[in-house]
Design an enzyme around this catalytic site. Structure first.
Site, PDB file in Angstrom:
ATOM      1  N   SER A  48      -4.179  -5.034   4.324  1.00 34.81           N
ATOM      2  CA  SER A  48      -4.616  -6.280   4.945  1.00 34.81           C
ATOM      3  C   SER A  48      -6.051  -6.564   4.492  1.00 34.81           C
ATOM      4  O   SER A  48      -6.861  -5.666   4.326  1.00 34.81           O
ATOM      5  CB  SER A  48      -4.510  -6.214   6.471  1.00 34.81           C
ATOM      6  OG  SER A  48      -4.894  -4.958   6.943  1.00 34.81           O
ATOM      7  N   HIS A  80       8.709 -10.651   8.531  1.00 32.25           N
ATOM      8  CA  HIS A  80       7.704 -10.207   7.561  1.00 32.25           C
ATOM      9  C   HIS A  80       8.299  -9.249   6.543  1.00 32.25           C
ATOM     10  O   HIS A  80       8.557  -8.093   6.832  1.00 32.25           O
ATOM     11  CB  HIS A  80       6.519  -9.554   8.249  1.00 32.25           C
ATOM     12  CG  HIS A  80       5.421  -9.226   7.288  1.00 32.25           C
ATOM     13  ND1 HIS A  80       4.550 -10.171   6.813  1.00 32.25           N
ATOM     14  CD2 HIS A  80       5.096  -8.071   6.672  1.00 32.25           C
ATOM     15  CE1 HIS A  80       3.719  -9.612   5.971  1.00 32.25           C
ATOM     16  NE2 HIS A  80       4.018  -8.330   5.856  1.00 32.25           N
ATOM     17  N   HIS A 102       4.155   0.972   8.050  1.00 33.47           N
ATOM     18  CA  HIS A 102       3.295   1.970   8.689  1.00 33.47           C
ATOM     19  C   HIS A 102       4.112   2.861   9.632  1.00 33.47           C
ATOM     20  O   HIS A 102       5.147   2.452  10.150  1.00 33.47           O
ATOM     21  CB  HIS A 102       2.218   1.274   9.534  1.00 33.47           C
ATOM     22  CG  HIS A 102       1.358   0.319   8.751  1.00 33.47           C
ATOM     23  ND1 HIS A 102       1.738  -0.980   8.495  1.00 33.47           N
ATOM     24  CD2 HIS A 102       0.148   0.483   8.169  1.00 33.47           C
ATOM     25  CE1 HIS A 102       0.787  -1.583   7.784  1.00 33.47           C
ATOM     26  NE2 HIS A 102      -0.192  -0.714   7.567  1.00 33.47           N
ATOM     27  N   TYR A 104       3.255   3.474  12.565  1.00 37.36           N
ATOM     28  CA  TYR A 104       3.213   2.892  13.913  1.00 37.36           C
ATOM     29  C   TYR A 104       4.296   1.854  14.158  1.00 37.36           C
ATOM     30  O   TYR A 104       4.548   1.480  15.295  1.00 37.36           O
ATOM     31  CB  TYR A 104       1.815   2.341  14.250  1.00 37.36           C
ATOM     32  CG  TYR A 104       1.328   1.172  13.416  1.00 37.36           C
ATOM     33  CD1 TYR A 104       1.886  -0.108  13.559  1.00 37.36           C
ATOM     34  CD2 TYR A 104       0.291   1.328  12.510  1.00 37.36           C
ATOM     35  CE1 TYR A 104       1.427  -1.183  12.809  1.00 37.36           C
ATOM     36  CE2 TYR A 104      -0.183   0.262  11.762  1.00 37.36           C
ATOM     37  CZ  TYR A 104       0.394  -0.991  11.919  1.00 37.36           C
ATOM     38  OH  TYR A 104      -0.067  -2.041  11.165  1.00 37.36           O
ATOM     39  N   GLU A 105       4.941   1.389  13.088  1.00 37.70           N
ATOM     40  CA  GLU A 105       6.074   0.479  13.252  1.00 37.70           C
ATOM     41  C   GLU A 105       7.361   1.243  13.550  1.00 37.70           C
ATOM     42  O   GLU A 105       8.410   0.626  13.739  1.00 37.70           O
ATOM     43  CB  GLU A 105       6.252  -0.358  11.981  1.00 37.70           C
ATOM     44  CG  GLU A 105       5.088  -1.301  11.722  1.00 37.70           C
ATOM     45  CD  GLU A 105       5.105  -1.876  10.314  1.00 37.70           C
ATOM     46  OE1 GLU A 105       5.518  -3.027  10.153  1.00 37.70           O
ATOM     47  OE2 GLU A 105       4.706  -1.154   9.376  1.00 37.70           O
ATOM     48  N   ALA A 132      -7.633  -2.043   4.924  1.00 36.61           N
ATOM     49  CA  ALA A 132      -8.742  -2.456   5.783  1.00 36.61           C
ATOM     50  C   ALA A 132      -9.005  -1.297   6.725  1.00 36.61           C
ATOM     51  O   ALA A 132      -8.081  -0.567   7.093  1.00 36.61           O
ATOM     52  CB  ALA A 132      -8.380  -3.712   6.559  1.00 36.61           C
ATOM     53  N   MET A 227      -5.055   3.247   9.510  1.00 36.70           N
ATOM     54  CA  MET A 227      -3.696   3.652   9.905  1.00 36.70           C
ATOM     55  C   MET A 227      -2.738   3.684   8.720  1.00 36.70           C
ATOM     56  O   MET A 227      -1.523   3.571   8.902  1.00 36.70           O
ATOM     57  CB  MET A 227      -3.165   2.682  10.971  1.00 36.70           C
ATOM     58  CG  MET A 227      -4.102   2.500  12.160  1.00 36.70           C
ATOM     59  SD  MET A 227      -3.499   1.230  13.275  1.00 36.70           S
ATOM     60  CE  MET A 227      -4.959   0.949  14.302  1.00 36.70           C
ATOM     61  N   SER A 228      -3.261   3.830   7.528  1.00 37.35           N
ATOM     62  CA  SER A 228      -2.379   3.804   6.347  1.00 37.35           C
ATOM     63  C   SER A 228      -2.887   4.793   5.304  1.00 37.35           C
ATOM     64  O   SER A 228      -3.667   5.696   5.612  1.00 37.35           O
ATOM     65  CB  SER A 228      -2.332   2.385   5.761  1.00 37.35           C
ATOM     66  OG  SER A 228      -3.573   2.036   5.182  1.00 37.35           O
ATOM     67  N   ASN A 251     -14.444  -3.815  10.545  1.00 39.15           N
ATOM     68  CA  ASN A 251     -15.010  -3.684  11.890  1.00 39.15           C
ATOM     69  C   ASN A 251     -15.790  -2.379  11.987  1.00 39.15           C
ATOM     70  O   ASN A 251     -15.511  -1.427  11.261  1.00 39.15           O
ATOM     71  CB  ASN A 251     -13.907  -3.699  12.974  1.00 39.15           C
ATOM     72  CG  ASN A 251     -12.906  -2.570  12.812  1.00 39.15           C
ATOM     73  OD1 ASN A 251     -12.018  -2.616  11.966  1.00 39.15           O
ATOM     74  ND2 ASN A 251     -13.060  -1.529  13.615  1.00 39.15           N
ATOM     75  N   HIS A 263      -8.438  -7.507  17.274  1.00 44.67           N
ATOM     76  CA  HIS A 263      -7.631  -7.578  16.045  1.00 44.67           C
ATOM     77  C   HIS A 263      -7.893  -8.877  15.280  1.00 44.67           C
ATOM     78  O   HIS A 263      -7.955  -8.881  14.045  1.00 44.67           O
ATOM     79  CB  HIS A 263      -6.148  -7.437  16.379  1.00 44.67           C
ATOM     80  CG  HIS A 263      -5.245  -7.502  15.176  1.00 44.67           C
ATOM     81  ND1 HIS A 263      -5.281  -6.547  14.180  1.00 44.67           N
ATOM     82  CD2 HIS A 263      -4.326  -8.418  14.788  1.00 44.67           C
ATOM     83  CE1 HIS A 263      -4.398  -6.868  13.243  1.00 44.67           C
ATOM     84  NE2 HIS A 263      -3.815  -8.002  13.587  1.00 44.67           N
TER      85      HIS A 263
HETATM   86  I1  8IG Z   1      -8.907  -2.957   9.961  1.00 46.15           I
HETATM   87  O1  8IG Z   1     -11.195   0.786  13.863  1.00 46.15           O
HETATM   88  C1  8IG Z   1      -8.916  -1.326  11.046  1.00 46.15           C
HETATM   89  N1  8IG Z   1      -7.901  -0.480  11.048  1.00 46.15           N
HETATM   90  N2  8IG Z   1      -7.464   3.451  13.528  1.00 46.15           N
HETATM   91  N3  8IG Z   1      -9.356   2.106  13.706  1.00 46.15           N
HETATM   92  C2  8IG Z   1      -8.133   2.357  13.158  1.00 46.15           C
HETATM   93  N4  8IG Z   1      -7.555   1.556  12.278  1.00 46.15           N
HETATM   94  C3  8IG Z   1      -8.245   0.474  11.913  1.00 46.15           C
HETATM   95  C4  8IG Z   1      -9.502   0.143  12.420  1.00 46.15           C
HETATM   96  C5  8IG Z   1     -10.083   1.010  13.375  1.00 46.15           C
HETATM   97  N5  8IG Z   1      -9.901  -0.999  11.862  1.00 46.15           N
END
Ligand code: 8IG
Length: 288
Positions: A48, A80, A102, A104-105, A132, A227-228, A251, A263
């Site tokens: 992303s 998607h 991912h 998490y899906e 990201a 997360m990837s 972030n 998000h």
């Molecule tokens: I974009 O702050 C993104 N992905 N775990 N923590 C985690 N995954 C993310 C973050 C974050 N920002």
């Protein structure tokens, strides 16, 4: 169909494949048929924030929904679907995957790494994994791209768990020293000496962390959190594919500033940096 497969099929979650390597070879054969290109050289997985970069990399010769290639997981969320492009960048043939899946899906590790295994079966010897990420390192600014120097796989999963790889594939006990190729990092930093290098902590998510967890990750050497990427990097290394990892900071990680994590802000920061990371990727591909 086993009871497990029956349940997971209804949830749109991929059941374990009997042989993920065979599945990847089948996807690569379908890809060759669809693109008319027998072998590609470089694969790029766009995370992303990186998808606008797809147009900057080179001339798109063809674009295929991954759903048209047998073996790719069905999306957990309706609608998607990822795509893969065959792109000519100068004299290089590049596969560009937009849209990954991912843990998490609800996908299993084999599904998460299917694109990377397909790329390897299609001939790719280099994979560029982009994502990201949140900044654990307080020196990183939102919108900054960071080269991944190493990772902490905190997913408690491995793409190499399960039955051993079939004959012709390496043992699952893979050396991850220099997982993120020092050779490729040096090439990229020669092009852009200002690029920072950092350690990426890969967690399952999909929740963001608590400030205590970020403090722990920081003490453990992490600069970035996401997360990837980590499972794909391991699968690539197992197949002898060189890995380049690039994070876009979208972030500050939890507790690093006073701000709450939103998000929508994360997505907006990704869009704002699109031009910069697009140019970075375009300048990197000819070096690989
Ligand atoms: I974009 O702050 C993104 N992905 N775990 N923590 C985690 N995954 C993310 C973050 C974050 N920002």
């Amino acid at each position: 169909m086993t009871a497990y497969e029956d349940v997971t099929a209804h949830q749109g979650v991929t059941a374990p494949q009997p042989d993920p390597y065979e599945a990847a070879r089948a996807s690569a054969a379908a890809l060759a048929a669809e693109t008319g290109v027998d072998r590609h050289e470089i694969a790029i997985v766009l995370g992303s924030g990186w998808s606008p970069a797809a147009d900057e990399i080179g001339e798109t010769e063809s674009e295929i929904p991954v759903g048209a290639l047998a073996g790719f997981p069905r999306p957990a969320v309706a609608g998607h679907v990822g795509t893969v492009r065959s792109v000519r960048a100068g004299d290089r043939l590049v596969l560009v995957f937009a849209g990954r899946v991912h843990l998490y899906e609800g996908h299993d590790p084999a599904a998460v790494v299917h694109g990377v295994r397909t790329a390897a079966a299609a001939g790719c010897r280099v994979v560029v994994l982009t994502n990201a990420a949140g900044a654990v390192n307080p020196a990183y600014a939102v919108g900054q791209p960071v080269l991944i120097r190493d990772h902490l796989n905190l997913t408690a999963a491995s793409p190499l768990e399960g039955p051993p790889p079939p004959p012709g594939y390496g043992l699952p006990f893979v050396d991850l020293t220099d997982l993120y190729s020092a050779r490729l990092r040096a090439l990229v930093r020669a092009e852009d000496p200002a690029l920072e290098e950092g350690v990426y902590a890969g967690l399952r998510g999909p929740h963001y962390e608590t400030p205590a967890e970020i403090a722990m990750l920081s003490a453990g050497g992490a600069d970035l959190v996401g997360m990837s990427t980590v499972l794909e990097a391991i699968a690539a290394r197992h197949l002898g594919v060189e890995v380049l990892g690039l994070s876009l900071v979208t972030n500050a990680a939890a507790g690093r500033t006073g701000a709450a994590l939103d998000h929508a802000d994360v997505v907006a920061a990704g869009h704002a940096a699109a031009g910069r990371v697009g140019r970075l990727l375009a300048s990197v591909v000819p070096l690989l």
